[in-house]
Design an enzyme around this catalytic site. Structure first.
Site, PDB file in Angstrom:
ATOM      1  N   GLY A 149       0.675  -1.251   0.084  1.00 55.37           N
ATOM      2  CA  GLY A 149      -0.062   0.224  -0.035  1.00 55.37           C
ATOM      3  C   GLY A 149       1.040   1.346   0.240  1.00 55.37           C
ATOM      4  CB  CYS A 150       0.154   4.562  -1.244  1.00 59.82           C
ATOM      5  SG  CYS A 150      -1.585   4.871  -0.693  1.00 59.82           S
ATOM      6  CE1 TYR A 151      -1.558   7.896   3.749  1.00 57.45           C
ATOM      7  CE2 TYR A 151      -3.348   7.013   4.131  1.00 57.45           C
ATOM      8  CZ  TYR A 151      -2.323   8.240   3.609  1.00 57.45           C
ATOM      9  OH  TYR A 151      -4.110   9.077   3.474  1.00 57.45           O
ATOM     10  CB  THR A 206       5.586   2.847   0.022  1.00 61.61           C
ATOM     11  OG1 THR A 206       5.044   1.269  -0.010  1.00 61.61           O
ATOM     12  CG2 THR A 206       6.623   2.641  -0.505  1.00 61.61           C
ATOM     13  CB  ALA A 207       5.438   6.356   3.010  1.00 57.74           C
TER      14      ALA A 207
END
Lengths: 345, 345, 345, 345
Positions: free
Chosen positions: A150-152, A154-155
């Site tokens: 997911g995007c969150y 990953t960060a």
């Protein structure tokens, strides 16, 4: 070397069009088929005029036989679709990268609780490799099935990893205050994502609980070797692309040289950029690019560490990372097709 | 009742024009003079066409004699100006509200360290009342000199106060992750605030240390009765107005009924709105209005409390709060001229 | 084939960084030197963090000897600089593309009137080729000096050309209502371009007269074979990139098949996309790309023709067109380094 | 004087909430009922948190008996609703202002062609007064039924009127190039109005024909005394509020003193501001305010006149003009409740 034949299932959303943007310029990919039940028959560039002159395909009805001709199929579908179709594709020898959440969570009870459905293929969950190359590169190489993060997650994971892998912070007191542009919500028509509603405003959401919480915790626990305690608050920011994660931890030993630890951890990573001490990563510096840029701080020389981590949610947080995983799976240069410069201004 | 004669020093910035917007509709105010060294002679509405038909004044050269005719003078100047002129005005019987930071910090060494100058009138610092009505209403009533709070400090203090006043959280482990629209940076020409630089991006700034840190800590320590440990990270959000503070604390007793505690604390406050449990305050709900809206959460029923607090940085975070203080100082209805509905959409 | 050695003079503005974004991915270019008086010594990627990992150069002091080593020098400088340095470079055998306005206007009196200075090298004005490949491709091939067109002139000329070349409209009654994103104003610090001033608002500017007016008129007169009458009104739109030209003309013969005329005119142009009848070109469809997309209408079947023409002002309106001109000048594939897909969303 | 009892039908859209924002601060209005079929039972401030503390009403089911208790009912409904309910209300002695298009077009065939339905009450169309106070003030005073003008028609008519009333331009060659913020599209969920789709882009729409075309032509023909020829191209601008009309006409006599003509025409109008010669009206100067600001130009001293006219589409273009009409109908001060200062920045 023969081009990799690639299919995309569910290409009408933002991760789908972003995959297209990346794949049409990839030197070793042949885009064979892109499916969409709702838009079947329509030219891809009718829906996405930025692709006029670049993509001549039309959306096709999803069809196993056609997809089975591919070397690799990307699922850019809503949650719950990939798990229906993946077993048959794997059986036919097609490798799969799922950009949705079907294969990210190893604990099926946790998955069912957060996603509200029974899982259709538990064995494939066990087989799937979590597609964060900075941790699982070797397993990705041979994977038949990759669960694209997911995007969150990953960060947040890229920001926290060096601290947890080396046990430098109290793993029970993690805070991830994350801000995302509106493209993370996808292309579905909805009142809250109207420009009139979402621009010129800022708000938190999912404070009581967000589906990316268990995914982040699973990854951080893996890194720490123990379960972690995490408070995760996502926010909606009035911009199209970008995630900024502001991460807080309590240092066990404030004398650690955090800058050096981060630089060493990511020294060989082509897409993680540890910025010089004192830098302030801006999301626009990775707009359209596959990089994650990180800065690490110890404000007021106290025992709190603050990590700033930015990505483009549609690239390193979705389609770009998926292409990176593809490159690894097929033995290509890991950066092939991903040497993208952020669009600034 | 006679109208209050009001002067504004330094009316060309965004807090100045916002003061004008509020004061021209205030039923008991007569706007006597507005000064600007750089724009002297120019009509106010030439600079701010939204005021055409509402304000006929021209900017005047700053002049003690003219200002001394006022009942009240607002300073909407850069830091370091008000402290030069305030003693003479007080001596002439003029009351003063400073919207800058000259009188906010009681510890002069701390002030000098963060603002980089010697203070010109230490006695007035001692005399000044910190203009947060929700805490200092009684002292404001009789104050000759009010230090109007900063924007971040207003949002952060109103959010943390109930927890610290009642000793419900560990006062050493406070985190304030704050997001501000670009109007907080003022109207000075600068590259980072160009639309090309600041829109479609998100970034942190002042991570190593920001001037509002000591101000917030001073206020929270006052509420707690002890010094506090605070990590404060401000961020720049691509919108014009609004601050969203996301506040984190560690609860001593997770069984406290936080919703009730917040509702009781602010039951009589006209401008603090504790929203129903589960609400997600949006900055746009207070755009142009003097309200602070707050929601309180205990995510995943754990021991971390998350408070969401939103204001319009130019209103409750600056000009509106200044007018609220004026109303209190002059015995007017506290809400006079401030019954503003947020502009939505 | 040996790489073309390229220099950039004045690389700190938005056209400069856009040139860098394009040139670092160009397969046949070696970026030799980039100069900036104000930032000399600073790493390019310090100023533009999107270029971290892509450009290792530092800004250099402008120096004729260094520039003379190049095959081609781009001037991305303010107006009036290129004309000082171009003659010496040409003499040394270096070819030049000026992205500013020094060589665009053939009539020196007109140029001086609009640009407020005497021209430093009139002979080079006579020699310079106007770099609109869709009209002057053959002359560009052999040009030593190319005057890269302005952003508005590119959008307006490409939109009007088919009508004027074939004499289909009244050439005295042209209206060009053009809208530009804020990046057209450049990176200089200025109050009107602050995000607080330019976002969430729309306004016209330069209504009485704008420097691009004579440039557009010169190009249209060339196409028509006669002087033209043009009303040109530019507007500032709250977005970063993009120009939308809405062009109005009075048809001599409403029965002309305008769609066909446009499609034929641009059939062989790699960067002009005549969209299907009824299309509505969006500026975002060319964000970051070198395309101009055009649609042509005859509303209500009346005798007015309306042409919609969109470009990215920094790409086809500046740096991309400059690279296209370079490709033509050096016999490269015209699309080399320019196969860019617009970033959408 | 007794307060006017007011009802709102269809209060969930943007014109509805804007009416609420204006009416809650209006000194002579009692808001009696607000209806919404879809949100019946829900508190108004649940849907619109900016109204928390200002409005205690809940949405009610539409009901003739309740509405019949009102002195005035506003319809803020989709087209085609008001015409169903208006006759019964008029019969009960309730006056009506329709913010939709049901009563704007006098020619029923034209109306049916553009709105795609048969009209339900042709007699009321004949009776209705077009609610542009700057033209029809006297008729509005006694009207039972007022057709509140559309947003584009308000901006375009106020801009063109002085020229057409005095026969100064060629009435066959009018061009209205208009730009609107996204709030004009309303609050319905739709993909094209998502922030991801509508922000950072600019496009025309309705070029072939837009419903406001016949409305503008009707008004201009009335002013000119003859039919007019008009090309009207609306555009979508990436901002929430505001319309900018750029109007073009061909002067019969370029020596006319246009500035004086405009100033005289609107000398007594409280909400039309003819700005000084050379001004550039910005939409933000009227954000949240009921003013229309106008500037008039004759570029390059030629025979084309260019008029710039800006309004807030939700205020002077909808709810504010409706309140202005109410004030006139009920003999109140025309500016009551409308002394709003634009929110800037």
């Amino acid at each position: 070397m023969a081009a990799i034949k690639v299919g995309i299932v569910g290409g009408t959303g933002y991760t789908g069009v972003e995959l297209l943007r990346l794949l049409v310029r990839h030197p070793q990919v042949e885009l064979s088929v892109i499916t969409s039940r709702s838009e079947a028959g329509k030219g891809v560039s009718e829906l996405y005029p930025n692709l006029r002159g670049h993509v001549d395909l039309a959306f096709a009805e999803p069809d196993l036989e056609t997809l089975a001709q591919c070397d690799l199929v990307f699922f850019a579908t809503p949650n719950g679709i990939a798990m229906q179709q993946t077993p048959a594709l794997l059986e036919r020898g097609v490798r799969v990268i799922d950009l949705a959440a079907d294969f990210r969570i190893k604990d099926l009870d946790v998955w069912s609780k957060w996603y509200g459905m029974e899982h259709a293929c538990p064995e494939q969950v066990a087989e799937a490799v979590y597609g964060l190359p900075e941790v699982y590169r070797e397993q990705i190489r041979d994977a038949r099935l990759v669960a694209n993060p997911g995007c969150y997650p990953t960060a947040a994971q890229l920001g926290f990893l060096p601290l947890l892998e080396q046990g430098l912070i109290n793993r029970r007191r993690l805070v991830a205050d994350c801000k995302s542009g509106v493209s993370g919500a996808g292309r579905g028509a909805s009142v809250p994502m109207l420009m009139c509603e979402a621009s010129e405003s800022f708000k938190a959401y999912g404070v009581a609980g967000h589906r990316h919480l268990p995914e982040i915790k699973q990854g951080l626990a893996e890194a720490a070797g123990f379960p972690v305690g995490l408070t995760f608050v996502p926010h909606l920011t009035p911009m199209i692309r970008g995630i900024h994660a502001t991460l807080y931890g309590v240092l066990k030993d404030p004398s650690d040289n955090l800058q050096q630890i981060y630089e060493e951890r990511y020294a060989d990573e082509p897409f993680v950029d540890v910025m010089p001490a004192g830098s302030l990563p801006e999301t626009r510096s990775v707009k359209g690019a596959n990089h994650c840029r990180i800065a690490v701080y110890r404000p007021q020389d106290d025992d709190t560490v603050v990590v700033l981590s930015v990505i483009d949610n549609l690239v390193k947080g979705a389609a770009g990372q998926a292409v990176q995983n593809m490159n690894i799976m097929f033995g290509l240069e890991e950066t092939a097709g991903l040497e993208l410069v952020g669009l600034l201004p």
